[in-house]
Write an enzyme that holds these catalytic residues in place. Structure first.
Site, PDB file in Angstrom:
ATOM      1  N   ASP A   1       0.800  -1.341   0.003  1.00  0.00           N
ATOM      2  CA  ASP A   1       0.025   0.083  -0.044  1.00  0.00           C
ATOM      3  C   ASP A   1       0.822   1.192   0.166  1.00  0.00           C
ATOM      4  O   ASP A   1       0.459   2.107   0.526  1.00  0.00           O
ATOM      5  CB  ASP A   1      -1.064   0.094   1.104  1.00  0.00           C
ATOM      6  CG  ASP A   1      -2.005  -1.158   1.174  1.00  0.00           C
ATOM      7  OD1 ASP A   1      -2.061  -1.608   0.053  1.00  0.00           O
ATOM      8  OD2 ASP A   1      -2.211  -1.669   2.147  1.00  0.00           O
TER       9      ASP A   1
ATOM     10  N   LYS B   1       1.665   2.207  -4.936  1.00  0.00           N
ATOM     11  CA  LYS B   1       2.530   1.679  -6.154  1.00  0.00           C
ATOM     12  C   LYS B   1       1.453   1.860  -7.498  1.00  0.00           C
ATOM     13  O   LYS B   1       1.948   2.232  -8.654  1.00  0.00           O
ATOM     14  CB  LYS B   1       2.686   0.351  -6.267  1.00  0.00           C
ATOM     15  CG  LYS B   1       3.524  -0.154  -5.050  1.00  0.00           C
ATOM     16  CD  LYS B   1       3.470  -1.606  -4.809  1.00  0.00           C
ATOM     17  CE  LYS B   1       2.458  -2.364  -4.408  1.00  0.00           C
ATOM     18  NZ  LYS B   1       1.884  -1.896  -2.976  1.00  0.00           N
TER      19      LYS B   1
ATOM     20  N   GLY C   1      -4.533  -3.994  -3.873  1.00  0.00           N
ATOM     21  CA  GLY C   1      -5.603  -3.098  -4.288  1.00  0.00           C
ATOM     22  C   GLY C   1      -4.710  -1.952  -4.688  1.00  0.00           C
ATOM     23  O   GLY C   1      -4.172  -1.371  -3.806  1.00  0.00           O
ATOM     24  N   HIS C   2      -4.682  -1.492  -5.939  1.00  0.00           N
ATOM     25  CA  HIS C   2      -3.891  -0.426  -6.396  1.00  0.00           C
ATOM     26  C   HIS C   2      -4.730   0.596  -6.744  1.00  0.00           C
ATOM     27  O   HIS C   2      -5.689   0.485  -7.742  1.00  0.00           O
ATOM     28  CB  HIS C   2      -2.886  -1.074  -7.510  1.00  0.00           C
ATOM     29  CG  HIS C   2      -2.049  -2.114  -6.891  1.00  0.00           C
ATOM     30  ND1 HIS C   2      -1.047  -2.652  -7.784  1.00  0.00           N
ATOM     31  CD2 HIS C   2      -1.786  -2.548  -5.865  1.00  0.00           C
ATOM     32  CE1 HIS C   2      -0.496  -3.579  -7.365  1.00  0.00           C
ATOM     33  NE2 HIS C   2      -0.659  -3.642  -5.916  1.00  0.00           N
TER      34      HIS C   2
ATOM     35  N   GLN D   1       1.773  -6.278  -2.907  1.00  0.00           N
ATOM     36  CA  GLN D   1       2.199  -6.164  -1.771  1.00  0.00           C
ATOM     37  C   GLN D   1       3.476  -5.378  -1.642  1.00  0.00           C
ATOM     38  O   GLN D   1       3.832  -4.416  -2.227  1.00  0.00           O
ATOM     39  CB  GLN D   1       2.371  -7.764  -1.232  1.00  0.00           C
ATOM     40  CG  GLN D   1       1.024  -8.629  -1.295  1.00  0.00           C
ATOM     41  CD  GLN D   1       0.351  -8.819  -2.420  1.00  0.00           C
ATOM     42  OE1 GLN D   1       1.253  -9.384  -3.169  1.00  0.00           O
ATOM     43  NE2 GLN D   1      -0.882  -8.356  -2.856  1.00  0.00           N
TER      44      GLN D   1
HETATM   45  P1  GDP Z   1      -0.772   0.428  -3.443  1.00  0.00           P
HETATM   46  O1  GDP Z   1      -1.342  -0.988  -3.106  1.00  0.00           O
HETATM   47  O2  GDP Z   1       0.738   0.531  -3.231  1.00  0.00           O
HETATM   48  O3  GDP Z   1      -0.930   0.783  -4.754  1.00  0.00           O
HETATM   49  O4  GDP Z   1      -1.359   1.745  -2.655  1.00  0.00           O
HETATM   50  P2  GDP Z   1      -2.968   1.807  -2.255  1.00  0.00           P
HETATM   51  O5  GDP Z   1      -3.806   2.128  -3.448  1.00  0.00           O
HETATM   52  O6  GDP Z   1      -3.489   0.606  -1.650  1.00  0.00           O
HETATM   53  O7  GDP Z   1      -2.920   2.879  -1.257  1.00  0.00           O
HETATM   54  C1  GDP Z   1      -2.483   3.958  -1.503  1.00  0.00           C
HETATM   55  C2  GDP Z   1      -3.364   5.133  -1.050  1.00  0.00           C
HETATM   56  O8  GDP Z   1      -3.037   6.366  -0.899  1.00  0.00           O
HETATM   57  C3  GDP Z   1      -4.566   5.416  -2.193  1.00  0.00           C
HETATM   58  O9  GDP Z   1      -5.584   5.747  -1.466  1.00  0.00           O
HETATM   59  C4  GDP Z   1      -3.811   6.334  -3.007  1.00  0.00           C
HETATM   60  O10 GDP Z   1      -4.911   7.091  -3.740  1.00  0.00           O
HETATM   61  C5  GDP Z   1      -3.231   7.390  -2.085  1.00  0.00           C
HETATM   62  N1  GDP Z   1      -2.218   8.114  -2.523  1.00  0.00           N
HETATM   63  C6  GDP Z   1      -1.368   7.631  -3.132  1.00  0.00           C
HETATM   64  N2  GDP Z   1      -0.326   8.573  -3.198  1.00  0.00           N
HETATM   65  C7  GDP Z   1      -0.645   9.597  -2.328  1.00  0.00           C
HETATM   66  C8  GDP Z   1      -0.023  10.632  -1.968  1.00  0.00           C
HETATM   67  O11 GDP Z   1       1.099  11.058  -2.078  1.00  0.00           O
HETATM   68  N3  GDP Z   1      -0.813  11.651  -0.829  1.00  0.00           N
HETATM   69  C9  GDP Z   1      -1.898  11.091  -0.629  1.00  0.00           C
HETATM   70  N4  GDP Z   1      -2.494  11.779   0.409  1.00  0.00           N
HETATM   71  N5  GDP Z   1      -2.529   9.804  -0.941  1.00  0.00           N
HETATM   72  C10 GDP Z   1      -1.831   9.413  -1.783  1.00  0.00           C
HETATM   73  P1  IMO Z   2      -1.014  -4.174  -2.232  1.00  0.00           P
HETATM   74  O1  IMO Z   2      -0.563  -4.560  -3.608  1.00  0.00           O
HETATM   75  C1  IMO Z   2      -1.113  -4.550   1.904  1.00  0.00           C
HETATM   76  C2  IMO Z   2      -1.386  -8.599   3.778  1.00  0.00           C
HETATM   77  C3  IMO Z   2      -2.745  -8.962   4.607  1.00  0.00           C
HETATM   78  C4  IMO Z   2      -1.973  -9.881   5.303  1.00  0.00           C
HETATM   79  C5  IMO Z   2      -0.768 -10.562   4.710  1.00  0.00           C
HETATM   80  C6  IMO Z   2      -1.061 -11.983   4.245  1.00  0.00           C
HETATM   81  O2  IMO Z   2      -2.441  -3.294  -2.383  1.00  0.00           O
HETATM   82  O3  IMO Z   2       0.206  -3.576  -1.787  1.00  0.00           O
HETATM   83  P2  IMO Z   2      -2.880 -12.885   2.043  1.00  0.00           P
HETATM   84  O4  IMO Z   2      -4.247 -12.247   1.856  1.00  0.00           O
HETATM   85  O5  IMO Z   2      -1.812 -12.243   0.951  1.00  0.00           O
HETATM   86  O6  IMO Z   2      -2.447 -14.134   2.464  1.00  0.00           O
HETATM   87  O7  IMO Z   2      -2.551 -11.849   3.428  1.00  0.00           O
HETATM   88  O8  IMO Z   2      -0.615  -9.989   3.724  1.00  0.00           O
HETATM   89  N1  IMO Z   2      -1.518  -7.865   2.416  1.00  0.00           N
HETATM   90  C7  IMO Z   2      -1.406  -6.765   1.964  1.00  0.00           C
HETATM   91  N2  IMO Z   2      -1.196  -5.597   2.659  1.00  0.00           N
HETATM   92  N3  IMO Z   2      -1.001  -4.448   0.701  1.00  0.00           N
HETATM   93  C8  IMO Z   2      -1.298  -5.449   0.064  1.00  0.00           C
HETATM   94  O9  IMO Z   2      -1.389  -5.283  -1.323  1.00  0.00           O
HETATM   95  C9  IMO Z   2      -1.404  -6.764   0.693  1.00  0.00           C
HETATM   96  N4  IMO Z   2      -1.807  -7.964   0.035  1.00  0.00           N
HETATM   97  C10 IMO Z   2      -1.549  -8.696   1.224  1.00  0.00           C
HETATM   98  O10 IMO Z   2      -3.011  -7.969   4.993  1.00  0.00           O
HETATM   99  O11 IMO Z   2      -1.211  -9.207   6.697  1.00  0.00           O
HETATM  100 MG    MG Z   3      -2.848  -1.700  -1.834  1.00  0.00          MG
END
Ligand code: GDP
Ligand code: IMO
Ligand code: MG
Length: 426
Positions: A13, A16, A40-41, A223
């Site tokens: 998270d 990416k 979840g991207h 991840q």
């Molecule tokens: P990922 O799994 O690495 O793609 O990240 P996620 O999408 O799960 O979580 C990142 C969250 O932060 C999302 O809600 C993005 O919209 C938000 N986000 C990304 N970059 C920034 C930033 O620079 N500032 C803020 N405030 N939010 C951001």
């Molecule tokens: P993105 O790609 C954050 C975590 C789960 C749990 C562990 C194992 O959005 O960064 P799983 O369901 O994979 O067997 O769970 O890994 N986890 C993540 N945490 N971002 C993710 O993906 C994750 N995918 C799995 O919360 O701790």
């Molecule tokens: Mg994510």
């Protein structure tokens, strides 16, 4: 553009999705290589939010080829729902999406096994309950069912029968659960097979041919490094190689074809689920940062645990992945803090450790050693250049560069595409 692997350098998270979306503009192919719909991207364009679980985050760019590689585990229902959603937004999928016919398929028995195991108090990982671990376990134990097998009804029938016999016994004996009926799963999955057949391909060949034709590939890690099955905070990890090496095994592209590895970090740290987290905030700061950073899981909606930036784990990630460039996201979330801490070591039984330990109990019971920085107390979300950042924000970034031994090439200061300070050359 060169061939770039993007990895999360913390516990996932890191933002990416946003960075992939930006870099996808210059790439020809965008490829997922591991994980599944546990990811979840998020991509935000003009206030509209898209969350991708299986589809590569470059799918919103016209004319790009998006690939789901052999290293990914695919829940076909989740994939088809995502395709339908993206198509409803007017985005063309046919001809732009290819799915490896060697990728493994997630079945309802994987999801149920994941959930049942998570019910046990001891050994709870805090998984996403998407069936990821049990599916990879079947892959490794050589009883998994792959995309191509959905197209051969007879062989699929035989394999599913054998698997269900074993799984239903386990469900009954260990959990008192009645298990699954063969017919229901068989018919449902034959239907999925019919729907995904048009996307299935030998993606190893497809990608290697693309490389031969001088096309560029962006490898989209899911991840994060500390969730890697080999190098992460085991057993509180996911079940795939989320580190850069996974890009090769998960696509069939040789390591000498990778030009660059980019690691994404948040300006602080978060993790979802159980497991050690040395720099985790106390309740007050947790709430402040969780609210400001909207730190709730993009897949499960769970509140993310938040803490200070941990330079020990980030430097470990730089080493493990061979990271050439760092992207720092969510700097804006720290805008209102008077003091900001960075963890530079762990103190355990009177000794200071500056390198990431392999002994997880050390990580669990150690105290973080912090260096404190002055905050900048200004809104960074509208700033466009590095020189335009407040002095203390510049100092913070410079300090991260020194601690991580890597250059910070982009700084994200908001979720929108345009909220980015780009220091990349080319
Ligand atoms: P990922 O799994 O690495 O793609 O990240 P996620 O999408 O799960 O979580 C990142 C969250 O932060 C999302 O809600 C993005 O919209 C938000 N986000 C990304 N970059 C920034 C930033 O620079 N500032 C803020 N405030 N939010 C951001
Ligand atoms: P993105 O790609 C954050 C975590 C789960 C749990 C562990 C194992 O959005 O960064 P799983 O369901 O994979 O067997 O769970 O890994 N986890 C993540 N945490 N971002 C993710 O993906 C994750 N995918 C799995 O919360 O701790
Ligand atoms: Mg994510």
């Amino acid at each position: 553009m060169s061939n770039i692997v993007i990895v999360g350098a913390q516990w996932g998270d890191e933002g990416k999705g946003k960075i992939i979306d930006i870099l996808a503009e210059k790439a020809d192919y965008i490829v997922r290589f591991q994980g599944g719909n546990n990811a979840g991207h998020t991509v935000v364009i003009d206030g509209k939010e898209f969350i991708f679980h299986l589809l590569p985050s470059g799918i919103l760019h016209k004319g790009k080829i998006c690939v789901i590689g052999n290293g990914v585990v695919i829940d076909p229902k989740s994939l088809l729902d995502e395709i339908a959603f993206v198509r409803s937004k007017g985005i063309k999928i046919e001809g732009n999406l290819f799915i490896s016919d060697e990728a493994h398929i997630i079945f309802p028995y994987h999801q149920r096994m994941d959930s049942l195991r998570e019910r046990e108090k001891r050994g709870k990982i805090g998984t996403t309950k998407r069936g990821i671990g049990p599916c990879y376990a079947d892959k490794v134990s050589r009883s998994g069912i792959r995309v191509q097998e959905l197209f051969d009804k007879d062989s699929f029938r035989d394999k599913l029968k054998i698997n269900l016999k074993e799984k239903n016994k386990i469900f009954k004996c260990l959990y008192g659960n009645k298990g699954f009926s063969f017919d229901k799963i068989y018919n449902e999955y034959c239907g999925y097979g019919r729907q995904i057949k048009k996307y299935a391909a030998n993606t190893t060949l497809l990608l290697n041919r693309a490389l031969k034709n001088k096309k560029s590939i962006l490898f989209e890690g899911a991840q994060g490094t500390l969730l890697d099955i080999d190098h992460g905070t085991y057993p509180y990890v996911t079940s795939s190689n989320a580190t850069a090496g996974g890009a090769c095994t998960g696509t069939g592209v040789g390591p000498n074809k990778i030009d660059k590895v980019i690691g994404v970090v948040k300006a602080y740290t978060t993790r979802v689920g159980e497991g050690p987290f040395p720099t985790e905030f106390g309740p007050e700061l947790m709430q402040v940062i969780r609210n400001k950073g909207k730190e709730y899981g993009a897949t499960t909606g769970r509140p993310r645990r938040c803490g200070w930036f941990d330079a020990v784990i980030a430097r470990y990630s730089v080493m493990l992945n061979g990271i050439d460039e760092i992207v720092v996201t969510k700097l804006d979330v720290l805008d209102d803090l008077e003091k900001i801490k960075i963890c530079v070591g762990y103190k355990y039984k009177g000794k200071i450790y500056k390198d990431f330990p392999t002994d997880m109990s050390l990580l669990k019971y150690s105290q973080p050693v912090y260096e404190e920085c002055d905050g900048w107390l200004a809104d960074t979300s509208v700033i466009e250049t590095f020189s335009g950042l407040p002095d203390n924000a510049k100092k913070y970034i410079n300090k991260l560069e020194r601690l991580l031994l890597a250059r910070v090439s982009m700084i994200s200061i908001g979720s929108e595409r345009k909220q980015l300070i780009n220091r990349r050359h080319g």
